[in-house]
Design an enzyme around this catalytic site. Sequence first.
Site, PDB file in Angstrom:
ATOM      1  N   LEU A   7      30.866 -79.619  40.364  1.00 40.32           N
ATOM      2  CA  LEU A   7      30.631 -80.087  41.734  1.00 40.32           C
ATOM      3  C   LEU A   7      31.963 -80.521  42.324  1.00 40.32           C
ATOM      4  O   LEU A   7      32.672 -81.345  41.743  1.00 40.32           O
ATOM      5  CB  LEU A   7      29.650 -81.268  41.719  1.00 40.32           C
ATOM      6  CG  LEU A   7      29.353 -81.861  43.098  1.00 40.32           C
ATOM      7  CD1 LEU A   7      28.664 -80.851  44.006  1.00 40.32           C
ATOM      8  CD2 LEU A   7      28.494 -83.122  42.972  1.00 40.32           C
TER       9      LEU A   7
ATOM     10  N   ARG B 202      32.822 -72.697  29.787  1.00 39.52           N
ATOM     11  CA  ARG B 202      32.349 -72.938  28.417  1.00 39.52           C
ATOM     12  C   ARG B 202      30.832 -72.783  28.315  1.00 39.52           C
ATOM     13  O   ARG B 202      30.321 -72.064  27.456  1.00 39.52           O
ATOM     14  CB  ARG B 202      32.721 -74.354  27.972  1.00 39.52           C
ATOM     15  CG  ARG B 202      34.193 -74.623  27.914  1.00 39.52           C
ATOM     16  CD  ARG B 202      34.450 -76.082  27.562  1.00 39.52           C
ATOM     17  NE  ARG B 202      35.868 -76.359  27.577  1.00 39.52           N
ATOM     18  CZ  ARG B 202      36.552 -76.715  28.669  1.00 39.52           C
ATOM     19  NH1 ARG B 202      35.938 -76.859  29.827  1.00 39.52           N
ATOM     20  NH2 ARG B 202      37.845 -76.948  28.601  1.00 39.52           N
TER      21      ARG B 202
ATOM     22  N   HIS C  78      18.950 -85.707  33.128  1.00 39.69           N
ATOM     23  CA  HIS C  78      20.377 -85.479  32.855  1.00 39.69           C
ATOM     24  C   HIS C  78      20.657 -85.666  31.358  1.00 39.69           C
ATOM     25  O   HIS C  78      21.607 -86.349  30.959  1.00 39.69           O
ATOM     26  CB  HIS C  78      21.262 -86.412  33.696  1.00 39.69           C
ATOM     27  CG  HIS C  78      22.656 -85.885  33.871  1.00 39.69           C
ATOM     28  ND1 HIS C  78      23.381 -86.008  35.026  1.00 39.69           N
ATOM     29  CD2 HIS C  78      23.456 -85.214  33.012  1.00 39.69           C
ATOM     30  CE1 HIS C  78      24.575 -85.445  34.879  1.00 39.69           C
ATOM     31  NE2 HIS C  78      24.641 -84.956  33.642  1.00 39.69           N
TER      32      HIS C  78
ATOM     33  N   ASP D 109      31.989 -65.856  38.975  1.00 36.59           N
ATOM     34  CA  ASP D 109      32.997 -66.895  38.787  1.00 36.59           C
ATOM     35  C   ASP D 109      34.324 -66.304  39.241  1.00 36.59           C
ATOM     36  O   ASP D 109      34.919 -65.481  38.539  1.00 36.59           O
ATOM     37  CB  ASP D 109      33.063 -67.314  37.306  1.00 36.59           C
ATOM     38  CG  ASP D 109      33.976 -68.526  37.080  1.00 36.59           C
ATOM     39  OD1 ASP D 109      34.968 -68.684  37.829  1.00 36.59           O
ATOM     40  OD2 ASP D 109      33.698 -69.304  36.148  1.00 36.59           O
TER      41      ASP D 109
ATOM     42  N   ASP E 126      17.916 -80.261  35.255  1.00 33.45           N
ATOM     43  CA  ASP E 126      18.341 -81.383  34.415  1.00 33.45           C
ATOM     44  C   ASP E 126      19.082 -82.411  35.256  1.00 33.45           C
ATOM     45  O   ASP E 126      19.347 -83.514  34.804  1.00 33.45           O
ATOM     46  CB  ASP E 126      19.256 -80.885  33.287  1.00 33.45           C
ATOM     47  CG  ASP E 126      19.673 -82.030  32.361  1.00 33.45           C
ATOM     48  OD1 ASP E 126      18.760 -82.705  31.838  1.00 33.45           O
ATOM     49  OD2 ASP E 126      20.879 -82.265  32.187  1.00 33.45           O
TER      50      ASP E 126
ATOM     51  N   GLU F 105      20.625 -88.900  41.561  1.00 30.99           N
ATOM     52  CA  GLU F 105      20.019 -89.445  40.344  1.00 30.99           C
ATOM     53  C   GLU F 105      20.061 -90.971  40.388  1.00 30.99           C
ATOM     54  O   GLU F 105      21.060 -91.522  40.843  1.00 30.99           O
ATOM     55  CB  GLU F 105      20.783 -88.941  39.117  1.00 30.99           C
ATOM     56  CG  GLU F 105      20.629 -87.450  38.961  1.00 30.99           C
ATOM     57  CD  GLU F 105      21.539 -86.841  37.905  1.00 30.99           C
ATOM     58  OE1 GLU F 105      22.094 -87.581  37.082  1.00 30.99           O
ATOM     59  OE2 GLU F 105      21.690 -85.619  37.927  1.00 30.99           O
TER      60      GLU F 105
END
Length: 326
Positions: A214, A159, A288, A179, A265, A270
């Site tokens: 991931l 997407r 993020h 991909d 990002d 994190e």
Amino acid sequence: MLRKKVVVIDSHTNSYVSDTGPEASILGNGFEVEVLKVAKPEELVGRLGGVHGIISWHLVPLTTEVIESLDACEVIVRAAVGFDNIDVQTARARGIEVCNVPDYGTEEVADHAMAMLLALARRLKSTDEHVSKGGWNWNAIGNPKRIRGTTLGIVGFGRIGSALSVRAKAFGLDVLFYDPYVASGIEKSFGVRRTESLQELLAGSDWISLHAPLNPATRDLVSAREMQAMKPGAVLINSARGGLVHTPSLIDALDSGQVGAAGLDVVAEEPHIPAPLLLRSNVIISPHSAFYSTDSIGEIRHKSAWNIRRHFARQHLRDRVEANAY
Ligand code: NAD
């Protein structure tokens, strides 16, 4: 008529949902909606009896114990893309449907990746620093190249990756993607080029933007070897998951100039950001936040409630997740 009970699970430490207006307006009179604010899964056990549907708004885990405590629940909707806070296997084994909202932030993340590319290409961080220090020289920021005619390599053409390709083409970029899982012909629909390997994409791109999930197969997908395979000075943008990039290798590659700049990002651990990534003019970091806009948040709530409504109307559930999905 017995009204179906739907609970929106939020966190009381990091709360977002303050009313049930959006959900109630979609579900209508046949449903009673309430918000339950908790901090830990243990607080849920024993409090979800008689609940027919759950909207898991916050990351509070719906553990095996929580799922096993449900006596009336038919459907759980994770109000997000990632559903790793839900024991999907146990839910399925008990006949409970689980779905997510996979597309609420598609535009925002694609815009964010494009914004990072443009900001790095136009060296906006350096120009801002230069002006903040009192400078006013148009050529004080090195030698930026024209964007049109350069090549963007997109890793993961789902997407967000495909939405980014549309934006990039409007700026005159040549677009490649890697991909292995998308159907043949999508390159024709989007007017882009497909590569057969990640190495081929890396060798041919001036900009590389990551949009794969991931999972065990993609952890450290971009490590020292992949950075060496890039064109010298290529720019890496990651708005997917921090774990896709091996951070020490990225720092080395930025030091050597093999990677010319980075837009991140997401980072591996994190919110910890390794110090060598900070305070570089050629690295832009956001917390993020790529998915976030008032519209995307509204869309999550709207679509979560629609998933519940579709389930009870016995309509096809578009966003059903599988226990073994990534
Ligand atoms: P998607 O499922 O629509 O697309 C992911 C694509 O990656 C799929 O086409 C899949 O075939 C492909 N893929 C899987 N393994 C691959 C591999 N090894 N190499 C290349 N491609 C591979 O997902 P999406 O909605 O486009 O989102 C992409 C990712 O963006 C998500 O997995 C999520 O981690 C991340 N995301 C980040 C934010 C944010 O705020 N930063 C928000 C939403 C999603």
